[in-house]
Enzyme design. Structure first.
Site, short mmCIF file in Angstrom:
data_model
loop_
_atom_site.label_atom_id
_atom_site.label_comp_id
_atom_site.label_asym_id
_atom_site.label_seq_id
_atom_site.Cartn_x
_atom_site.Cartn_y
_atom_site.Cartn_z
N SER A 16 0.84 -1.20 0.00
CA SER A 16 0.00 0.00 0.00
C SER A 16 0.88 1.25 0.00
O SER A 16 1.72 1.42 -0.87
CB SER A 16 -0.96 -0.05 1.19
OG SER A 16 -1.97 0.93 1.07
N ASP B 142 -5.65 -3.16 -2.98
CA ASP B 142 -4.62 -3.01 -1.96
C ASP B 142 -4.15 -4.36 -1.39
O ASP B 142 -4.95 -5.17 -0.93
CB ASP B 142 -5.21 -2.16 -0.84
CG ASP B 142 -4.18 -1.64 0.14
OD1 ASP B 142 -3.14 -2.28 0.30
OD2 ASP B 142 -4.45 -0.60 0.76
#
Length: 328
Positions: free
Chosen positions: A50, A189
């Site tokens: 991320s 993500d």
């Protein structure tokens, strides 16, 4: 490419956490001020998820940590639509909170623009360091990890645009829409399964790269953990605001434990250095750009305290040159 049984292998692992990526970026930037080379040059493998994935890719492509920190400081408010001034920001955030119940809280256009500006048209294969960037394929429900060509069978990802990997690993569900790559692959993500990528990184080092487990040194950096007592009631409604934090904390602790067992950390030697801080729950949310300066402040103090110890273990000399198996 056989490994050298006598050398040490240094790994950098960077957690996810949205705008809280200011903390690891600022921490690394302050350390870097005392080093001869950009800080990415000192590691044999960098793993990031991320926001940590964005930092990892930037470091691998030779950007200084201070350049990456500027991305958060200068573009962070716009990425999270908080560049309008205090009053307008308040109203915008109230509207975004309502919208969050029915769709993605933010658009991805500002993030894409910011990443295009620093990564440009560069490809993952241009990284001078081995990279490991977790994402998730929501349609097939499978792990999807972007990797440099650090093993003969890794024949595809090195050709991919670096910005695709960065957008994919940062596409936090409910906060940002899923990312569709140039090949129309839908990804989200990597934090849904590896927000702390230390377990994945150590498995890669030992299982794929065949580095000796007792020759690893791992620097793992978090994004400021928040602490909050669990609710008294366990139904869906009282648990709603706790679920994400609960899952992320559980995954992080599990990954850290896995890495400790595999490296032997805590038995006859130290292999893992974990850098993080704790704050009251809600102080630093994934999208509160109003506390960028405060998080940077925390990181600078932490770096001042950690530098002497980390220099001994990670920063005496740059890592050996990485030669990929497949070149662009």
């Amino acid at each position: 490419m056989p490994c050298n049984q006598d050398r040490l292998y240094r790994i950098l692992c960077l957690d996810g956490g949205g705008i809280r990526g200011v903390f690891p970026a600022a921490f690394l930037a302050r350390l870097e001020e005392h080093l001869e080379y950009p800080i990415g040059r000192y590691f044999d493998l960098i793993a990031g998820t991320s926001t940590g994935g964005i930092i990892a890719i930037g470091l691998g492509l030779g950007l200084s940590a201070s350049t990456i920190l500027k991305l958060y400081e200068e573009r962070g408010p716009a990425i999270f639509d908080q560049q309008h001034g205090a009053i307008r920001n308040w109203f915008h955030q109230r509207w975004k909170s309502v919208r969050h119940w029915f769709g993605s809280k933010y658009e991805a256009t500002e993030l894409r623009s910011a990443l295009d500006d620093i990564l440009g048209k560069r490809r993952l294969g241009e990284s001078s360091t081995r990279l490991l960037i977790p994402a998730w394929h929501p349609v097939l429900e499978r792990v999807y990890i972007y990797k440099t060509a650090h093993h003969p069978r890794l024949e595809t990802d090195f050709r991919q645009m670096a910005v695709n990997a960065a957008m994919a690993t940062a596409a936090a569900p409910t906060f940002l829409p899923s990312h569709h790559t140039s090949d129309q692959v839908e990804l989200i993500d990597g934090g849904v399964w590896a927000n702390n990528p230390i377990g994945v990184a150590v498995v890669e080092a030992i299982g794929v790269l065949e580095w000796p487990s007792d020759r690893l040194k791992v620097l793992s950096i978090g994004t400021i953990a928040d602490v909050k007592a669990p609710p008294r009631w366990s139904g869906k409604l009282p648990m709603t605001s706790h679920v994400t934090r609960l899952f992320m904390a559980g995954q992080s602790d599990s990954a850290h434990g896995t890495a400790k067992i595999l490296t032997g950390d805590g038995h006859d030697h130290q292999a893992i250095w974990r850098v993080d801080q704790v704050a009251p729950s809600g102080r630093y949310t994934l999208d509160n750009a109003g506390r960028i300066a405060e998080m940077k402040n925390r990181a600078i103090v932490e770096a001042r305290e950690q530098l002497p110890e980390l220099r001994r273990h990670f920063f005496n000399s740059p890592a050996e040159i990485f030669t990929p198996y497949h070149a662009l």
